[in-house]
Design an enzyme around this catalytic site. Sequence first.
Site: not given
Length: 261
Positions: A68, A115, A135
């Site tokens: 992300a 992911e 993460e």
Amino acid sequence: MAAVYETLLVERRGAVAIITINRPEKRNALNIKTREEGAAALEQLQADDGVRVVIITGAGDKAFIAGADIGEFAGRTALTQRAIMLGRSLFTAIDVFPKPVIAMVNGYCLGGGCELALACDLRIASETAAFGQPEINLGIIPGGGGTQRLTRLIGEGKSMELILTGEIIDAQTALHLGLVNHVVPADQLEARTMEIANQMAEKSPIALRMAKEAVKLASRSNLDEGLRREVDLFALCFSSEDKDEGVGAFLEKRKPSFKGK
Ligand code: COA
């Protein structure tokens, strides 16, 4: 007319479409725009009967997707983050896409990138690829299906280790864990991925769709329900012209030509 995207390149090679996440200067990190455009591109490719298989990759030689876009996390509230994640999801769009989707992993495949690859049907990696769910290093956890899809794919023990340590593993280790289907030298990645994509593109699109749905049921239902629904999906193939073509071609000792009807 082909759509033009700010963060993606979409090209066609016969019946195969290639989506390239095109932010190499940010290691192809997924910002909101990329996610929106990715979902929009898939919608277009779904409607295009000429496209039978989709490949997703990253621009440049460093990263597939480095996760992300961390810059977007700064200052974001919990409610905003939740609303964004419950909106149209690129990962879900890939998951439910009715044609095979292959992740062509050409470098760092981290966090949301891993992911995204996990939401794809196959993962083909170059020897230079690296995988991880880092993460935890940011004080957060995977939120795009990582805890669920990774665990279903490689098992709880290894998934737990990767997620709790944030360790980055190389492509061979990922292969050993069953996280990727194949590892090939970087200069052969595209050719090998195209070979596999073209192999699928020759099949009946209807049978591919039913097969994808049936296989995904295995980790989402109990055995009795899965077996029952497999029968339904199998029987549904009998309503297609492609089934007549496939069976007829075998009996006539010729190559089938599937029309997706
Ligand atoms: N989000 C936002 N920007 C990112 C990013 C991410 N996930 N990953 C890399 N970038 C940006 C860097 O900030 C840098 O931007 P800048 O040039 O404006 O400073 C640029 O991409 C290049 O990154 P850099 O770290 O210099 O490249 P590298 O090749 O040395 O290292 C990585 C690559 C992927 C190992 C490293 O960038 C990294 O660890 N990224 C974060 C991975 C991560 O934690 N992902 C999970 C997110 S939830």
